[in-house]
Design an enzyme around this catalytic site. Structure first.
Site, PDB file in Angstrom:
ATOM      1  N   LYS A 180       0.837  -1.212   0.000  1.00 48.22           N
ATOM      2  CA  LYS A 180       0.000   0.000   0.000  1.00 48.22           C
ATOM      3  C   LYS A 180       0.877   1.269   0.000  1.00 48.22           C
ATOM      4  O   LYS A 180       2.092   1.166  -0.027  1.00 48.22           O
ATOM      5  CB  LYS A 180      -0.968  -0.034   1.183  1.00 48.22           C
TER       6      LYS A 180
HETATM    7  C1  LIG Z   1      -5.196  -4.481   1.499  1.00 51.38           C
HETATM    8  C2  LIG Z   1      -6.662  -4.423   1.502  1.00 51.38           C
HETATM    9  C3  LIG Z   1      -7.445  -4.802   2.612  1.00 51.38           C
HETATM   10  C4  LIG Z   1      -6.883  -5.490   3.826  1.00 51.38           C
HETATM   11  O1  LIG Z   1      -5.820  -4.896   4.402  1.00 51.38           O
HETATM   12  P1  LIG Z   1      -4.764  -5.765   5.253  1.00 51.38           P
HETATM   13  O2  LIG Z   1      -3.974  -4.691   5.933  1.00 51.38           O
HETATM   14  O3  LIG Z   1      -3.971  -6.585   4.304  1.00 51.38           O
HETATM   15  O4  LIG Z   1      -5.537  -6.588   6.226  1.00 51.38           O
HETATM   16  C5  LIG Z   1      -8.806  -4.602   2.556  1.00 51.38           C
HETATM   17  N1  LIG Z   1      -9.403  -4.105   1.463  1.00 51.38           N
HETATM   18  C6  LIG Z   1      -8.697  -3.768   0.365  1.00 51.38           C
HETATM   19  C7  LIG Z   1      -9.411  -3.200  -0.819  1.00 51.38           C
HETATM   20  C8  LIG Z   1      -7.306  -3.936   0.345  1.00 51.38           C
HETATM   21  O5  LIG Z   1      -6.618  -3.637  -0.765  1.00 51.38           O
END
Ligand SMILES: *Cc1c(COP(=O)(O)O)cnc(C)c1O
Length: 383
Positions: A180
């Protein structure tokens, strides 16, 4: 292999974590508070509540909205499974509403068609980093008295009508997974304007324990009560230190991501059959993912063939996402399957994510462009 996304950690980040390691606090402490406040300020929200990952953040959001058995929550099919899983954690039913085929964002008209007396909330996902149509989503939520949740895990730093994502919904969820925009290793945060949601989610991330200061004064400093069932979803202070340090660099990283996206867009305008998703001019894209549709009749290869050709050259293309309602768990538990969201299913056959991260050099971007150009030529082009 050039990955589709990855973190960038520099000496400042390492120094910040080292300082935290030498301090008295390892689990949730002053650095988590600083990080939460920095995230809230960055998106212009009143509260930020940090938790152990983005999925926990979605779970906390569903919990604080009191979603439960018998309730329906509308979600898009083109997202990471965690969006819908959070609804299932609460014993409720995710209802899949199809996407706009140009942007792959949830289609407000499709949402309206899925509303029933059981509908309690909508979770919209700013897919790839592009904001959803928040004006229309707010109007629908208001009209039908539904809670609105923004899964902005792709979209830290994105803006809708020149106001950051973070306050367009009742609760906005971010993830700090390494792919991210910024990372804490694992981590997540919910931003909200509502005091009671923020306070409740702080209890939820710590077993449902409330630290009522009045009761403590009366009974002694050892006193606490568990008022409801929570989890251990705390973020550590080491992670808080890393997050705060990363966040300082985000504005520059957003600029770099948009430069890379522009370079791709210019180049692929000349490649028939490689069609980047559309973006809307009333929004600022945060460019988490660069997604193209591979149109076989024009490009000469299909998505799977291009994927294989790129991987053979060390380019870590990826597919985001298998529509959630096609996963075996959802088919078995909720009787979903092909035909439920035809536009998402058609897009799934064509979409490919190309590498995009703020640490990429122009040379790497050009390598990807060249590899996409050559793959079609090598195949002899369209039949
Ligand atoms: C990455 C992501 C999540 C979950 O996040 P984590 O930190 O990996 O638990 C939820 N929704 C979307 C759209 C994501 O890209």
């Amino acid at each position: 292999m050039l990955p589709y996304g990855r973190q960038l950690i520099d000496d400042d980040d390492i120094a910040a974590v080292t300082e935290a390691l030498r301090s008295d606090w390892l689990t949730t402490g002053p650095r988590v508070s600083t990080f939460e406040k920095a995230i809230a300020d960055f998106v212009g929200a009143k509260h930020g509540v940090a938790v152990s990952n983005g999925t926990a953040a979605l779970h906390a959001a569903m919990h604080t909205l009191r979603i439960g058995p018998g309730d329906e929550v509308i979600v898009p099919p083109i997202t990471f499974a965690a969006t819908a899983n959070a609804v299932v954690y609460m014993g409720a039913t995710p209802i899949f509403a199809d996407v706009d085929p140009d942007t792959l964002l949830i289609d407000p008209t499709a949402i309206e068609a899925k509303i029933t007396p059981r509908t309690r909330a909508i979770i919209a996902v700013d897919y790839a980093g592009q904001p959803c149509d928040w004006d229309r989503l707010q109007a629908i939520a208001h009209h039908h008295k539904l809670a609105l949740v923004d899964d902005a895990c792709h979209a830290l730093g994105a803006r809708y009508h020149d106001r950051p994502l973070g306050t367009w919904a009742d609760l906005t969820v971010f993830s700090f997974h390494p792919v991210k925009h910024i990372t804490t290793g694992e981590g997540g945060c919910i931003t909200t304007e509502h005091d009671h949601y923020a306070a409740n989610m702080r209890d939820f991330r710590c077993h449902g324990i409330t630290l009522d200061s009045h009761a403590r004064e009366q009974r002694g400093s050892w006193f606490y009560e568990m008022k409801e069932l929570g989890y251990n979803y705390r973020l550590t202070d080491l992670q808080g230190a890393l997050g705060a340090s990363q966040l300082k660099k985000l504005p520059g990283w957003l600029v770099r991501r948009s430069e890379i996206a522009n370079r791709y867009r210019c180049a692929f305008a000349e490649v028939p059959g490689i069609v980047p998703l559309s973006f809307r001019s009333d929004r600022t894209h945060a460019w988490h993912l660069f997604v193209v549709r591979v149109q076989e009749h024009l490009y000469g290869l299909n998505r799977d063939q291009l994927f294989t050709a790129l991987r053979a050259q060390g380019i870590g293309a990826h597919v985001h996402y298998i529509p959630v309602h096609l996963h075996p768990f959802y088919r078995e538990r909720f009787q979903t399957g092909p035909g439920l969201c035809p536009l998402a299913e058609a897009a799934y056959a064509e979409i490919l994510t190309l590498p995009l991260h703020h640490g990429m050099t122009d040379t790497e971007v050009d390598q990807v462009i060249e590899a996409v150009r050559i793959a079609s030529k090598a195949s002899g082009g369209p039949a």
